[in-house]
Design a protein around this motif. Structure first.
Motif, PDB file in Angstrom:
ATOM      1  N   SER A 135      42.681  -8.166  23.841  1.00 44.27           N
ATOM      2  CA  SER A 135      42.865  -6.726  23.716  1.00 44.27           C
ATOM      3  C   SER A 135      43.329  -6.341  22.313  1.00 44.27           C
ATOM      4  O   SER A 135      43.665  -5.200  22.059  1.00 44.27           O
ATOM      5  CB  SER A 135      43.857  -6.226  24.773  1.00 44.27           C
ATOM      6  OG  SER A 135      45.142  -6.739  24.490  1.00 44.27           O
ATOM      7  N   GLY A 136      43.361  -7.329  21.407  1.00 48.40           N
ATOM      8  CA  GLY A 136      43.625  -7.018  20.008  1.00 48.40           C
ATOM      9  C   GLY A 136      45.085  -7.046  19.614  1.00 48.40           C
ATOM     10  O   GLY A 136      45.446  -6.616  18.521  1.00 48.40           O
TER      11      GLY A 136
ATOM     12  N   PRO B  32      46.196 -20.009  16.045  1.00 50.03           N
ATOM     13  CA  PRO B  32      45.498 -18.846  15.495  1.00 50.03           C
ATOM     14  C   PRO B  32      46.165 -18.286  14.244  1.00 50.03           C
ATOM     15  O   PRO B  32      45.484 -17.809  13.332  1.00 50.03           O
ATOM     16  CB  PRO B  32      45.521 -17.830  16.633  1.00 50.03           C
ATOM     17  CG  PRO B  32      46.373 -18.387  17.692  1.00 50.03           C
ATOM     18  CD  PRO B  32      46.566 -19.833  17.445  1.00 50.03           C
ATOM     19  N   LEU B  33      47.510 -18.369  14.184  1.00 48.65           N
ATOM     20  CA  LEU B  33      48.211 -17.888  12.989  1.00 48.65           C
ATOM     21  C   LEU B  33      47.841 -18.727  11.772  1.00 48.65           C
ATOM     22  O   LEU B  33      47.599 -18.201  10.681  1.00 48.65           O
ATOM     23  CB  LEU B  33      49.729 -17.944  13.195  1.00 48.65           C
ATOM     24  CG  LEU B  33      50.324 -16.981  14.211  1.00 48.65           C
ATOM     25  CD1 LEU B  33      51.835 -17.100  14.224  1.00 48.65           C
ATOM     26  CD2 LEU B  33      49.909 -15.548  13.887  1.00 48.65           C
ATOM     27  N   GLY B  40      42.455 -15.968   5.990  1.00 54.67           N
ATOM     28  CA  GLY B  40      42.770 -14.611   5.584  1.00 54.67           C
ATOM     29  C   GLY B  40      42.307 -13.550   6.574  1.00 54.67           C
ATOM     30  O   GLY B  40      42.396 -12.361   6.308  1.00 54.67           O
ATOM     31  N   ASN B  41      41.767 -13.997   7.733  1.00 54.20           N
ATOM     32  CA  ASN B  41      41.318 -13.026   8.733  1.00 54.20           C
ATOM     33  C   ASN B  41      42.065 -13.258  10.048  1.00 54.20           C
ATOM     34  O   ASN B  41      41.622 -14.005  10.915  1.00 54.20           O
ATOM     35  CB  ASN B  41      39.804 -13.172   8.941  1.00 54.20           C
ATOM     36  CG  ASN B  41      39.233 -12.051   9.786  1.00 54.20           C
ATOM     37  OD1 ASN B  41      39.956 -11.403  10.550  1.00 54.20           O
ATOM     38  ND2 ASN B  41      37.942 -11.823   9.665  1.00 54.20           N
ATOM     39  N   TRP B  42      43.223 -12.605  10.165  1.00 54.41           N
ATOM     40  CA  TRP B  42      44.088 -12.818  11.329  1.00 54.41           C
ATOM     41  C   TRP B  42      43.458 -12.268  12.592  1.00 54.41           C
ATOM     42  O   TRP B  42      43.514 -12.894  13.642  1.00 54.41           O
ATOM     43  CB  TRP B  42      45.436 -12.128  11.124  1.00 54.41           C
ATOM     44  CG  TRP B  42      46.107 -12.526   9.864  1.00 54.41           C
ATOM     45  CD1 TRP B  42      45.796 -12.101   8.609  1.00 54.41           C
ATOM     46  CD2 TRP B  42      47.178 -13.446   9.730  1.00 54.41           C
ATOM     47  NE1 TRP B  42      46.620 -12.703   7.693  1.00 54.41           N
ATOM     48  CE2 TRP B  42      47.484 -13.529   8.352  1.00 54.41           C
ATOM     49  CE3 TRP B  42      47.913 -14.189  10.639  1.00 54.41           C
ATOM     50  CZ2 TRP B  42      48.490 -14.336   7.875  1.00 54.41           C
ATOM     51  CZ3 TRP B  42      48.931 -14.991  10.165  1.00 54.41           C
ATOM     52  CH2 TRP B  42      49.204 -15.060   8.787  1.00 54.41           C
ATOM     53  N   THR B  43      42.908 -11.061  12.477  1.00 51.24           N
ATOM     54  CA  THR B  43      42.394 -10.381  13.665  1.00 51.24           C
ATOM     55  C   THR B  43      41.383 -11.257  14.389  1.00 51.24           C
ATOM     56  O   THR B  43      41.500 -11.513  15.585  1.00 51.24           O
ATOM     57  CB  THR B  43      41.712  -9.057  13.260  1.00 51.24           C
ATOM     58  OG1 THR B  43      42.521  -8.458  12.263  1.00 51.24           O
ATOM     59  CG2 THR B  43      41.554  -8.145  14.433  1.00 51.24           C
ATOM     60  N   GLU B  44      40.396 -11.727  13.616  1.00 49.55           N
ATOM     61  CA  GLU B  44      39.346 -12.506  14.257  1.00 49.55           C
ATOM     62  C   GLU B  44      39.872 -13.849  14.759  1.00 49.55           C
ATOM     63  O   GLU B  44      39.497 -14.307  15.840  1.00 49.55           O
ATOM     64  CB  GLU B  44      38.186 -12.720  13.282  1.00 49.55           C
ATOM     65  CG  GLU B  44      36.923 -12.981  14.022  1.00 49.55           C
ATOM     66  CD  GLU B  44      35.708 -12.393  13.330  1.00 49.55           C
ATOM     67  OE1 GLU B  44      34.616 -12.810  13.697  1.00 49.55           O
ATOM     68  OE2 GLU B  44      35.851 -11.547  12.431  1.00 49.55           O
TER      69      GLU B  44
END
Lengths: 275, 257
Positions: A135-136, B32-33, B40-44
């Motif tokens: 969910s982001g 994931p962190l 450099g792409n945390w969201t993905e």
């Protein structure tokens, strides 16, 4: 040769060292022959060296720990603690009781530990962090994971080790009844969460549109969803559950089945990528 | 960050991760962190890893059985997907095969470990205790390599090759992978159900389903509901404690190999 009654007192630091050595190494010496046994040797060896000044005694004690051992590592903490306490108190005379304590408890401990910790708690934590991540939410999933790891470390593993050390053989009576109650309760929690996973985690959507004359019906939204939400995930769960009953259908084969099925259905447009 | 450095960092992290998952079990929750920090792409990194977490639910190694390594799949999948600038499709296309291949590697490492264990015992026989203790560090090293080797291979040889291979596949194939990814948790949940005393607690399974599907409660709410039932069962079982023997029959390990 040290006299049999002369007991060596381990310092708190010695015992802590055993705990940390076991907790860090846990399963990383796992092998098919003696399974987790070498990890116990690694964890206990410095403390045992202090207990047994004589090389032959030390060797006998290490050989004793090299014997087959396999249980849930979290539960094993208490057995590591218990065998340390027993050998500290009785020295070489404790070897046989230590072995029988370990072999008699590793079975029941694995039954409880695997279902409570490995299966249920990991599933619950995984489903919470996984769905939050999807969910982001960027902060909560790693944070929950980390907090959970700390709880396991300081509120479960460490107390189990010290509980084992302090109660020794009495651990059977102390934990036995409590743990089976705990397993029942955890099973209920686990089963409830698994029930909720079917509609939330498994996503299957059909893209079929049925045309009868001029009216076109979207099979997913106009038919399946009207019968019951998440009808396809329920069916899929039932099929896989039944397949897994048979020894021939290993989890890996089921994974391949799902992938092939998805590719075929994608080619014919039967299934679409769920939103 | 230069690509070479990223590749080195992810391989080094994979080595630590491999040791952590069979031991300490703290560092792996931060995967994931770390992937986010390296790429450099945390969201993905976090959303893709969420998908793999859900896929891997229930696929846990019990009693030494080897299962697909979804953690490894998520790590390498999200890394390559971000690096090549593509999305979840790529992550699944790369991650799942690597995760499945890891089963064979795991069996290999556990077999090699037989020799480590027997040689260590041999050293103890000869009273070379210090040497024995040092030799035992080979265990974590092998388990680290089990993860670092596939990650390193895919990371260093990967992106360009992966990109050109993926470009060949038609759209329906890539869609099919996404559909499979969304369906795959079904296997883990199927395995889970076999470990649980479903026959005794069927009612709670239905309640859990109702709460999530019709009432659309979030997972955390369902967990609390389950905890409430569990509390009641815990109090009730005070009176009649079930014997351990029957307990184990219900939850026997079907998948020990």
């Amino acid at each position: 040769m040290m006299s049999e009654n002369q007991t060596v007192k381990l310092t708190k630091r010695d015992k802590e060292t055993v705990f940390w050595r076991y907790t860090v190494i846990t399963n990383s010496l796992f092998n098919y022959a003696s399974m987790e046994a070498p990890s116990l040797v690694y964890a206990l060896s410095p403390a045992l060296r202090k207990i047994y000044k004589d090389d032959d005694d030390y060797k006998a004690s290490l050989k004793n720990q090299y014997k087959y051992f396999n249980t849930t590592p979290i539960m094993a903490e208490s057995l590591v603690g218990a065998s340390l306490a027993m050998e500290e108190k009785d020295g070489i005379k404790a070897l046989e009781p230590v072995q029988s304590l370990k072999t008699s408890l590793m079975g029941p401990f694995a039954g409880i530990g695997d279902s409570v910790f490995n299966v249920m708690m990991n599933t619950i934590i995984g489903s919470i962090t996984g769905s939050l991540a999807l969910s982001g939410n960027l902060i909560a999933p790693p944070l929950i994971g980390f907090v959970w790891a700390m709880i396991m470390l300081f509120a479960v593993k460490r107390p189990l080790f010290w509980g084992g050390y302090n109660s020794g053989v009495a651990i059977v009576e102390k934990f036995g009844d409590q743990l089976s109650r705990l397993t029942n309760a955890a099973s209920v929690l686990g089963v409830t969460v698994v029930g909720s996973l079917v509609p939330t985690v498994i996503k299957i959507q059909t893209g079929l549109v049925m045309k009868t004359g001029k009216v076109s019906t979207n099979v997913q939204t106009d038919m399946l969803d009207k019968i019951m939400p998440s009808l396809l995930p329920v069916l899929a769960t039932y099929i896989i559950y039944k397949l897994l009953d048979s020894k021939k259908w290993t989890p890996t084969k089921c994974i391949f089945l799902v992938i092939v099925f998805a590719l075929v259905c994608s080619y014919f447009g039967i299934l679409t990528v769920p939103k | 960050m230069p690509i070479m450095l990223q590749n080195i960092l992810i391989t080094v992290f994979a080595f630590i991760w491999g040791i952590d998952t069979v031991g300490f079990q703290v560092i792996n929750v931060l995967t994931p962190l770390v992937v986010g920090a390296i790429t450099g792409n945390w969201t993905e990194a976090i959303t893709i890893s969420g998908t793999f977490t859900l896929m891997g639910l229930g696929a846990v190694s019990i009693g030494g059985a080897s299962v697909p390594n979804y953690g490894l799949a998520g790590m390498i999948g999200s890394y390559i997907a971000i690096r090549s600038g593509s999305g979840l499709n790529t992550a699944i296309a790369i991650g799942i095969p690597v995760g499945l291949l890891a089963i064979q590697l795991d069996i290999l490492v556990k077999t090699l470990m037989n020799f480590v264990a027997s040689h260590a015992e041999h050293l103890a026989d000869n009273k070379k205790f210090k040497q024995m203790n040092r030799f035992l560090y080979l265990g974590p090293v092998l388990y680290g390599l089990e993860i670092a080797v596939p990650v390193g291979i895919v990371a260093f040889l990967g992106t360009a090759v992966v990109k050109s291979i993926l470009a060949v596949f038609p759209q329906w194939f890539m869609n099919g992978l996404s559909i499979a990814g969304a369906m795959l948790p079904v296997v883990g949940i199927g395995i889970l159900m076999h470990y649980m005393p479903l026959n005794r607690y069927m009612n709670y399974l239905i309640i859990g389903f109702l709460a999530a599907s019709y009432l659309e409660l979030p997972v955390l709410a369902v967990s609390l509901l389950g905890a409430a039932f569990a509390f009641k069962v815990f109090l009730d079982s005070n009176k009649k404690v079930t014997a351990n023997g029957t307990e184990n029959k219900d939850q026997g390990d079907d998948y020990d190999e």
